[in-house]
Design a protein around this motif. Structure first.
Motif, mmCIF file in Angstrom:
data_model
loop_
_atom_site.group_PDB
_atom_site.id
_atom_site.type_symbol
_atom_site.label_atom_id
_atom_site.label_comp_id
_atom_site.label_asym_id
_atom_site.label_seq_id
_atom_site.Cartn_x
_atom_site.Cartn_y
_atom_site.Cartn_z
ATOM 1 N N SER A 1 17.677 42.544 12.501
ATOM 2 C CA SER A 1 16.935 41.835 13.552
ATOM 3 C C SER A 1 17.480 40.432 13.783
ATOM 4 C CB SER A 1 15.452 41.758 13.179
ATOM 5 O OG SER A 1 14.951 43.055 12.933
ATOM 6 N N HIS A 2 17.705 39.696 12.678
ATOM 7 C CA HIS A 2 18.196 38.340 12.861
ATOM 8 C C HIS A 2 19.626 38.338 13.382
ATOM 9 C CE1 HIS A 2 14.618 37.226 10.595
ATOM 10 N NE2 HIS A 2 14.771 36.054 11.173
ATOM 11 N N ALA A 3 20.401 39.340 12.995
ATOM 12 C CA ALA A 3 21.754 39.436 13.535
ATOM 13 C C ALA A 3 21.700 39.728 15.025
ATOM 14 C CB ALA A 3 22.532 40.522 12.792
ATOM 15 N N ALA A 4 20.844 40.662 15.406
ATOM 16 C CA ALA A 4 20.776 41.070 16.811
ATOM 17 C C ALA A 4 20.321 39.907 17.687
ATOM 18 C CB ALA A 4 19.812 42.246 16.959
ATOM 19 N N GLY A 5 19.154 39.363 17.363
ATOM 20 C CA GLY A 5 18.606 38.306 18.206
ATOM 21 C C GLY A 5 17.976 38.850 19.475
ATOM 22 N N THR A 6 18.166 40.142 19.733
ATOM 23 C CA THR A 6 17.618 40.758 20.933
ATOM 24 C C THR A 6 17.317 42.221 20.611
ATOM 25 O OG1 THR A 6 17.955 41.073 23.294
ATOM 26 C CG2 THR A 6 19.867 41.359 21.923
ATOM 27 N N THR A 7 16.183 42.671 21.127
ATOM 28 C CA THR A 7 15.663 43.976 20.728
ATOM 29 C C THR A 7 16.657 45.115 20.894
ATOM 30 O OG1 THR A 7 13.453 43.264 21.294
ATOM 31 C CG2 THR A 7 13.825 45.642 21.190
ATOM 32 N N SER A 8 17.381 45.123 22.000
ATOM 33 C CA SER A 8 18.199 46.295 22.299
ATOM 34 C C SER A 8 19.296 46.538 21.280
ATOM 35 C CB SER A 8 18.814 46.168 23.697
ATOM 36 O OG SER A 8 19.729 45.085 23.706
ATOM 37 N N LEU A 9 19.658 45.509 20.508
ATOM 38 C CA LEU A 9 20.741 45.682 19.535
ATOM 39 C C LEU A 9 20.233 46.084 18.151
ATOM 40 C CD1 LEU A 9 22.875 42.536 20.419
ATOM 41 C CD2 LEU A 9 23.103 44.838 21.336
ATOM 42 N N VAL A 10 18.919 46.030 17.936
ATOM 43 C CA VAL A 10 18.406 46.222 16.579
ATOM 44 C C VAL A 10 18.724 47.624 16.040
ATOM 45 C CG1 VAL A 10 16.327 46.311 15.157
ATOM 46 C CG2 VAL A 10 16.620 44.479 16.831
ATOM 47 N N ILE A 11 18.435 48.648 16.817
ATOM 48 C CA ILE A 11 18.669 50.001 16.299
ATOM 49 C C ILE A 11 20.156 50.276 16.072
ATOM 50 C CG2 ILE A 11 18.395 52.470 16.786
ATOM 51 C CD1 ILE A 11 15.601 51.903 17.824
ATOM 52 N N PRO A 12 21.040 49.970 17.029
ATOM 53 C CA PRO A 12 22.472 50.180 16.721
ATOM 54 C C PRO A 12 22.920 49.494 15.432
ATOM 55 C CG PRO A 12 22.197 49.705 19.057
ATOM 56 C CD PRO A 12 20.839 49.555 18.438
ATOM 57 N N LEU A 13 22.455 48.265 15.212
ATOM 58 C CA LEU A 13 22.882 47.560 13.996
ATOM 59 C C LEU A 13 22.261 48.187 12.748
ATOM 60 C CD1 LEU A 13 22.858 43.810 15.085
ATOM 61 C CD2 LEU A 13 24.749 45.436 15.045
ATOM 62 N N ALA A 14 21.020 48.633 12.842
ATOM 63 C CA ALA A 14 20.394 49.281 11.693
ATOM 64 C C ALA A 14 21.157 50.563 11.341
ATOM 65 C CB ALA A 14 18.935 49.599 12.004
#
Lengths: 367, 367, 367, 367
Positions: free
Chosen positions: C270-283
């Protein structure tokens, strides 16, 4: 580890051959860079022992990466000087190159060039071919820009530095400019570096925006290995997380480079600053840290500049830059080069020819 | 955008209350930082219009982030001065703080302290509590180190700067030191910053090794908001990809900070350098870029130092540092502070009391 | 180089003493970390030779930095498991921790907690004490937040993770939470790490935003050296030049950590993403790279969140996260832990007691 | 802000002209990229209002930087597919390109190529012209390498990707390879990009090692603006402070690129890893984060590789890579492309011609 072997240039072929044979058996990958410099991989002490009886061998040293010809060791600690017109970038004096980001018109260039000369700066910069992140941004005047630079040189007596982007333009650029600049984005354009190594014209190589000091020296090695020894390095800021300016000026790299290479090192404070108010502080920091010169973007009317106006130093501030630089260079144990006008005056006093320059200057002033 | 409202300190409570009411209706999140400074969120022009008829309002400006009290705008462009013993860090003179990375013994500290004073430096640094990456590295002498620092202060007349790591040690450290240093790794230890805000003792806040300029100012704001205005910032190098030195000294940040804050800004060239030969060039660069001082690790015998000996400047080179700094500060339009000895001499000439210091110094020399 | 010596825990004191003596003479700086692990500086082969005849010595290995207790070598390659309530972070299953950035109210927390549990996540996160760059930003509900977390734990059966900022709060936080989180900005707050080393409660240590992998392991060593072996590491993005998201998620560090340490490694996308749409790909990237779990900011109404709403995953997307994570963990040769509800079902089938949780859940649903 | 205007390709010239006129008056700097895409500077809403009555206008959107043709908006959110032989990089399937860092000999290349094909990978990579930091490192076999690549293609049926360094080599490389790769160090070699824009051959553009996502898209724009739409982007790790691997693989950039551009995005895990053991975890992370493929350095005998052997995946591990990738792509909602052999089998079942490939393969096996 690379071992650098420096040989007396007066050694005869027999002596040289014997050194080569001995070095080749003590180390591996022996390479004859030129009559004065060999290198090998291996243990420095073993190579030194093998060459101990050879009077032609002046030094056997070890360097951390294979930038042999760029290393201080290859010149036994002596510093190189690179000609830029009558000015010589190197230990004898601090050099200031100033001018617009890009050549926009003859009028613009001449107005700026005259101010650059009158402020006592030593050379004129100006881009004819501009590398731009976006294909839709102004790409420079191209060949027309080269002609305008040649004209400004003729009229002001200032030598000219301009960027080369394409191997196919090298001859044209070399015809108009005293020094060819390789931009940061091309620092590892090895095709271009190799061609410039074949040229006999001074080259200014800017550090890539995330190139290490070692990589910068290896890029320099491409040019030197081709036989072109007229090479100056330029620190222009590196890319970091900080965004309160454009790039992080790396004065530490300047200090490290001055230890590791005999090549002159200048600094571009303008691209690092990204904003006018920071240009002079960064230029002073560079001078105090031991740089051999600065290259500064300057414009007579930054608000209308077609490129990078935000970071251009108004030409009216060039005198302040020069006088403060002369203090900062003192801290580094250096002095400023005399100005073009100063050189002329000395020549006139000596009764030497001084050329058509005053007329040109006068004509310009009349415009 | 944050809007900063500066009020004449002589305004009476009625005037202040009216300004508060007007500002609260023109902006949102109104905050009364102190009698002289308010802030609000919102449109600067709307707030300025609402306050146009208030004579007590001296200025209404906009800043990019909510570091209100740290901003230049909060002081109407005036620069702050922070006491460090008799020396004052700020615009009046350039300050040099020198001393060992860590206090190792009384003998070590006094030998170094005497050299620091004799070279004309203005204050002594030395770590009693050391933050170390590894739990197995030397962690400092702790309270014993504090006592030795107090003793060195008494004997040399030099004010002392030392690091604070733990909120529970603040009183002890404040008893022994003239200035408490918050290290880079604690720049965002908000618990510590808040407690230091409650203290009335000068604080030196080092920029985190990947903190932005904005974050540094916001960390400063934690201390200022607590009411402690005796705060100095310190740039000490940031973490980048380059590894030919220890950290990248960010002279650009120095120049930016001097524009954005009224707080003094000093530079630690030693941690950035990581190696002795780079310390002086980096210190000079900092001075030329406009820093208000430097804090330099120095040791009488770097080879035996228990910590960071590789980057310690031998005390024998402090005179060179001082004389070259006085040239570099000139480029930035500054002068050096007088030395402790110089101050004493002035006082003696004026017939003022000068204290026990010469005796102490003499005693030291006898050792 | 540090040499790690692992000893059979069943060795008697005589055997241990003999090993200590032999190791101390073969290497230097011998350190007895505990009954099973010694370390020394020096040459690994020399130490191994000295200990060759000792049957109690299970292994003698070399590590690049002194993170002895954190090293894989200290556990002979076995992986550690850290309890988080009934869930165990480690090789047996992939763990998902979700919840709001900060506890805002009882209603908010319980609504989110129920959704977290119903989606099959394994633990609840939520900040009571919030470290914020600005002193004027919302700093969390403090002790009230801790009480709400304890209540949410009671009602949902989810173990709780929350951040600790101040050494003076450790007892209170340990009373309310199953795992104490050290935030990135405190990764090198050695005072705090040392106190947590004395605690017997699981700790989640986040990597600093510009800490190297080595420094992260050394920070872990502070906790382990104190005797607290219940430690989990967390990669949460590092600071780089890129600004199209908040921090650069360093999946390479996850892969390296899994090679170098026996400690579990989870990831905060989450902190890496900074934006919701990136959270799942990064997870998903983290799971595929071999992480032992993720900790995700999730909110029932991101638009109104008091902190970091932009990067909060709406609770309605948690089921998607869980089902896609179960595929990504498969690529890494892992499976997901069973959910809290799943565990209860298994227990009920086995006739084991299941506690008051269903009632609590019911009560919540009634609200 | 740049405004992107997408027009129905079936619009006639009158409609197009009217749209151009209206857009030119509502915005500034109007640019007609092709029959389907225009752009302007200015306010999106004003431009949209001006074009509201035009049925040929399909969309008017705003993008943060002028990478018009690369933007998702230019394709109305549709994703592009780029041919690589019979394989199509894009949404239909995940593509795996594998092969040696550099072509060393025919034997080496064919042995690796056969293993690449047999593992079910989709294309062969191999460098003939190698950009190397040092002028003294192996620079590739040059034209001989190109011939060997063409031969390997003929024998295995695998399409070939190879790097182009010099504008003067474009024709030769395009004759031998199915896709021309621009390396990270040339990402902003605008001369090269422009020439590749004139080519009608697929191009693989690697992100520069400190290029932002925006700069990468602008570099792509140079190729697209020339009319070459067969372009694939490649994330290969960025330069950061971390040194426990070679480069930091930026999976966040992959996720951002998939939102901002219609171009396929693949990942090179090998250069980021720098060491074999990290290659598969990074490849899996890339697939899970939504990449369209990976390009992996693989060698039959990494220990003897002339370049980058440390990071080469042994060909014997390619089957593991493929099977784990098929799980990771599932997490991203994707499937793997069929293998070359799989395609042949389908064709044979359909009675379609399949070419000489089995014979070639047999011949190779006989060697």
């Amino acid at each position: 580890m690379t071992v650098v072997i420096v040989i007396d240039e007066r050694a005869d072929q027999d002596q040289l051959d014997r050194v080569i044979d001995l070095a080749a058996s003590a180390g591996s990958d022996l390479r004859v860079h030129n009559r004065a410099v060999l290198s090998a991989s291996g243990d420095r002490d073993a190579v030194a022992a093998a060459l101990a009886a050879e009077p032609a061998v002046l030094s056997v040293t070890r360097i951390p990466a294979p930038h042999v010809l760029a290393s201080s060791e290859a010149k036994l600690g002596a510093l190189s000087t690179v000609a830029l017109g009558e000015c010589h970038i190197g230990p004898a004096g601090f050099t200031v190159i100033a001018g617009p980001c890009s050549v926009e018109s003859g009028e613009q260039l001449l107005e700026i060039a005259a101010a650059v000369r009158d402020a006592g700066c030593h050379a004129l910069r100006g881009g004819a071919f501009k590398p731009r992140s976006s294909p839709y941004a102004f790409q420079g005047l191209g060949r027309e820009g080269l002609e305008l630079l040649a004209e400004a040189r003729a009229m002001t007596g200032l030598p000219v530095v301009t960027e080369i982007l394409d191997v196919r333009d090298i001859e044209d650029v070399a015809d108009s400019a005293d020094m060819l600049q390789v931009g940061a984005r091309n620092m590892q354009n090895f095709t271009l570096l190799r061609e410039l190594g074949r040229l006999r014209r001074p080259v200014l190589l800017k550090r890539g925006l995330s190139a290490t000091v070692e990589e910068t020296l290896l890029a320099a090695e491409y040019v030197l290995e081709g036989g072109n020894e007229q090479l100056v390095l330029c620190e222009r800021g590196i890319r970091t997380f900080e965004n309160s300016y454009r790039f992080t000026l790396d004065v530490g790299a300047v200090a490290v480079l001055k230890e590791r290479t005999h090549l002159p090192v200048i600094v571009d404070p303008s691209h690092a600053a990204g904003t006018t108010s920071l240009v002079i502080p960064l230029a002073l920091a560079a001078a105090a840290a031991g740089a051999d010169g600065v290259i500064v973007e300057s414009h007579h009317d930054p608000a209308t500049a077609m490129c990078d106006g935000k970071q251009a130093l108004p030409v009216t501030r060039l005198p302040e830059l020069m006088s403060r630089l002369s203090l900062a260079t003192g801290a580094a144990g250096r002095t400023m080069h005399p100005s073009v006008a100063g050189r002329r005056k000395v020549r006139m006093l000596r009764g030497e020819p001084v050329g058509a320059f005053p007329v040109a200057a006068a004509r310009f002033v009349e415009n």
